[in-house]
Design a protein around this motif. Structure first.
Motif, short mmCIF file in Angstrom:
data_model
loop_
_atom_site.label_atom_id
_atom_site.label_comp_id
_atom_site.label_asym_id
_atom_site.label_seq_id
_atom_site.Cartn_x
_atom_site.Cartn_y
_atom_site.Cartn_z
N ARG A 223 -4.62 -8.70 -6.25
CA ARG A 223 -3.92 -9.29 -5.16
C ARG A 223 -2.57 -8.61 -4.92
O ARG A 223 -1.92 -8.26 -6.15
CB ARG A 223 -3.77 -10.86 -5.55
CG ARG A 223 -5.04 -11.69 -5.40
CD ARG A 223 -4.89 -13.06 -5.59
NE ARG A 223 -6.00 -13.81 -5.49
CZ ARG A 223 -6.80 -13.99 -4.56
NH1 ARG A 223 -6.11 -14.07 -3.30
NH2 ARG A 223 -7.98 -14.64 -4.61
N PRO A 224 -1.86 -8.54 -3.86
CA PRO A 224 -0.61 -8.20 -3.82
C PRO A 224 0.60 -8.72 -4.73
O PRO A 224 1.49 -8.20 -4.97
CB PRO A 224 -0.22 -8.21 -2.40
CG PRO A 224 -1.20 -9.17 -1.81
CD PRO A 224 -2.23 -9.12 -2.60
N SER A 225 0.26 -10.03 -4.94
CA SER A 225 1.34 -10.74 -5.63
C SER A 225 1.01 -10.57 -7.28
O SER A 225 1.48 -11.07 -8.17
CB SER A 225 1.15 -12.18 -5.66
OG SER A 225 -0.26 -12.73 -5.83
N TYR B 155 3.84 -10.56 -10.81
CA TYR B 155 4.95 -10.97 -9.60
C TYR B 155 6.05 -11.34 -10.89
O TYR B 155 5.73 -12.10 -11.71
CB TYR B 155 4.76 -12.08 -8.83
CG TYR B 155 5.92 -12.47 -7.97
CD1 TYR B 155 6.35 -11.60 -6.90
CD2 TYR B 155 6.85 -13.61 -8.19
CE1 TYR B 155 7.75 -11.96 -6.08
CE2 TYR B 155 7.67 -13.83 -7.59
CZ TYR B 155 8.21 -13.11 -6.31
OH TYR B 155 9.08 -13.25 -5.81
N GLY C 231 -2.67 -7.79 2.48
CA GLY C 231 -2.28 -9.06 3.28
C GLY C 231 -2.54 -10.16 2.26
O GLY C 231 -2.29 -10.31 1.35
N ASP C 232 -3.50 -11.23 2.81
CA ASP C 232 -3.43 -12.31 2.20
C ASP C 232 -5.04 -12.19 1.30
O ASP C 232 -5.55 -13.13 0.93
CB ASP C 232 -3.72 -13.63 3.14
CG ASP C 232 -2.41 -14.03 3.56
OD1 ASP C 232 -1.64 -13.84 2.96
OD2 ASP C 232 -2.23 -14.49 4.57
N THR D 220 -3.85 -2.11 -6.47
CA THR D 220 -4.20 -2.03 -5.06
C THR D 220 -4.90 -0.98 -4.70
O THR D 220 -6.16 -0.69 -4.11
CB THR D 220 -3.13 -1.90 -3.98
OG1 THR D 220 -2.27 -3.46 -4.37
CG2 THR D 220 -3.62 -2.32 -2.42
N TYR E 246 1.20 -5.36 -0.07
CA TYR E 246 0.99 -6.15 0.93
C TYR E 246 0.55 -5.83 2.43
O TYR E 246 -0.26 -6.56 2.97
CB TYR E 246 2.29 -7.15 1.16
CG TYR E 246 2.55 -8.30 0.25
CD1 TYR E 246 1.85 -9.47 0.39
CD2 TYR E 246 3.29 -8.16 -0.79
CE1 TYR E 246 1.99 -10.58 -0.65
CE2 TYR E 246 3.57 -9.18 -1.97
CZ TYR E 246 3.04 -10.55 -1.75
OH TYR E 246 2.98 -11.58 -2.56
N ARG F 24 5.65 -2.91 -3.83
CA ARG F 24 4.74 -4.31 -3.57
C ARG F 24 4.61 -4.37 -2.06
O ARG F 24 3.64 -4.80 -1.53
CB ARG F 24 5.64 -5.28 -4.09
CG ARG F 24 4.83 -6.55 -4.07
CD ARG F 24 5.54 -7.65 -4.83
NE ARG F 24 5.47 -7.52 -6.45
CZ ARG F 24 4.71 -7.72 -7.24
NH1 ARG F 24 3.60 -8.02 -6.98
NH2 ARG F 24 4.84 -7.57 -8.43
N GLY F 25 5.64 -3.91 -1.21
CA GLY F 25 5.39 -4.02 0.03
C GLY F 25 4.24 -3.31 0.72
O GLY F 25 3.62 -3.93 1.60
#
Length: 334
Positions: free
Chosen positions: A252-254, A257, A155-156, A94, A151, A147-148
């Protein structure tokens, strides 16, 4: 005692015999056998498995995870663990994507990704070594924290548009089917193998894992070494974030994972004791190959991802339980 021709048999030194028996019975030898069986099974199951380019693509299934696995192995051998590695990857990726929006080039992106990884490792290390908090509790918390943050920032949404020079780090080929990531993986395997098995630092890691109190009274700077190991784990997570982001071409934030489960499984499957004090880098390398071939083979057979997750979870439980079961069987308690 003489042979038929009158000559006396040559005596094989006991230390060579015992060494040969240890090699035959070693966990690494078992992993080699398992790797060969999986390779043959994949060859039989899919006609596309032996294609050189497919085999090259298969290395992406384990190189990035194994990079972190090397540092994780040292940390677990010392008696600690870091479950925040996937969260570190998400945060580092990120940060690189955010910097990309301001026109930062490839060298700057790499530096940012690695720096964020080291900073996260330092944060974990301070909480464990300075405040005396349990590493499993700390890193479960920072796993969600890192990870928070990703996000919250994204976001998305997703960051795209990485330069081609950056993409080479995750998609480039050094020679024919030999990827840049595979070269990095091999170099790191050699470095970590030397550090763990051929230096005083590596011997101190084993001593700490077997008995940290005795190590402390022996003059080993236990907290300092553990801090270094957390920094190394953060560093490797940052490097893996660079490679993974470059390979995917987006953030992406995911991202990454549930990788922490696969990395710990890889390390434990490689023969590293979850209780600390035992393990080898060679075992981690072999375990990485085994898991890489299994996931790639299942992918060629179009096996759903959830089945792979079940397999990874079952494998982790099985590997941890197997030594205990063998001990109980030998004692006649089962």
């Amino acid at each position: 005692m003489s042979l038929a021709d009158g000559t006396r048999p040559r005596h094989v030194p006991d230390h060579l015999t015992s060494r040969g028996q240890r090699v035959i019975r070693s966990w690494e030898t078992l992993l080699v056998g398992v790797a060969v069986l999986i390779f043959l099974a994949n060859t039989w199951a899919s006609p596309y498995f032996l294609d050189p380019w497919n085999l090259s693509d298969a290395t992406f299934n384990f190189t990035e995870k194994a990079m972190i696995g090397f540092a994780m192995a040292l940390l677990i051998i010392s008696g600690e663990i870091d479950l925040s590695v996937a969260g570190i990857i998400a945060l580092a990726s990120t940060a690189m994507g955010y910097a990309l929006q301001f026109g930062v080039g490839t060298p700057g992106l790499v530096l940012i990704g690695i720096s964020v990884g080291v900073a996260c490792g330092a944060f974990n290390g301070v909480l464990v070594t300075r405040l005396g908090l349990p590493s499993i509790v700390v890193t479960i918390g920072t796993m969600s924290l890192f990870r928070g943050i990703a996000y919250i920032v994204l976001g998305d949404q997703a960051y795209n548009g990485y330069p081609s020079s950056f993409a080479f780090l995750g998609q480039g080929y050094v020679f024919w089917v030999i990827t840049f990531e595979l070269v990095v993986f091999l170099v790191l395997a050699v470095i970590y193998g030397i550090v763990l098995h051929a230096t005083n630092f590596g011997r101190q890691i084993y001593v700490i894992g077997n008995n940290p109190t005795a190590a402390l009274f022996s003059g080993v700077r236990v907290q300092r070494i553990k801090m270094i190991l957390f920094l190394l784990t953060g560093l490797m997570s940052g490097i893996a974030a660079v490679c993974l982001t470059a390979r995917l071409g987006s953030t992406r934030p995911s991202i990454a994972y549930a990788w922490e489960l696969e990395i710990v499984t890889m390390v434990v499957l490689g023969g590293v004791s979850i209780l600390g004090g035992a393990g080898s880098i060679l075992g981690v390398v072999l375990a990485a190959l085994v898991m890489g071939m299994v996931t790639f083979g299942l992918g060629l057979l179009n096996v759903p991802g959830i089945v792979m997750s079940i397999f990874i979870g079952g494998l982790l439980i099985g590997v941890i339980a197997l030594p205990r079961l063998i001990t109980l069987i030998r004692k006649g308690q089962i």
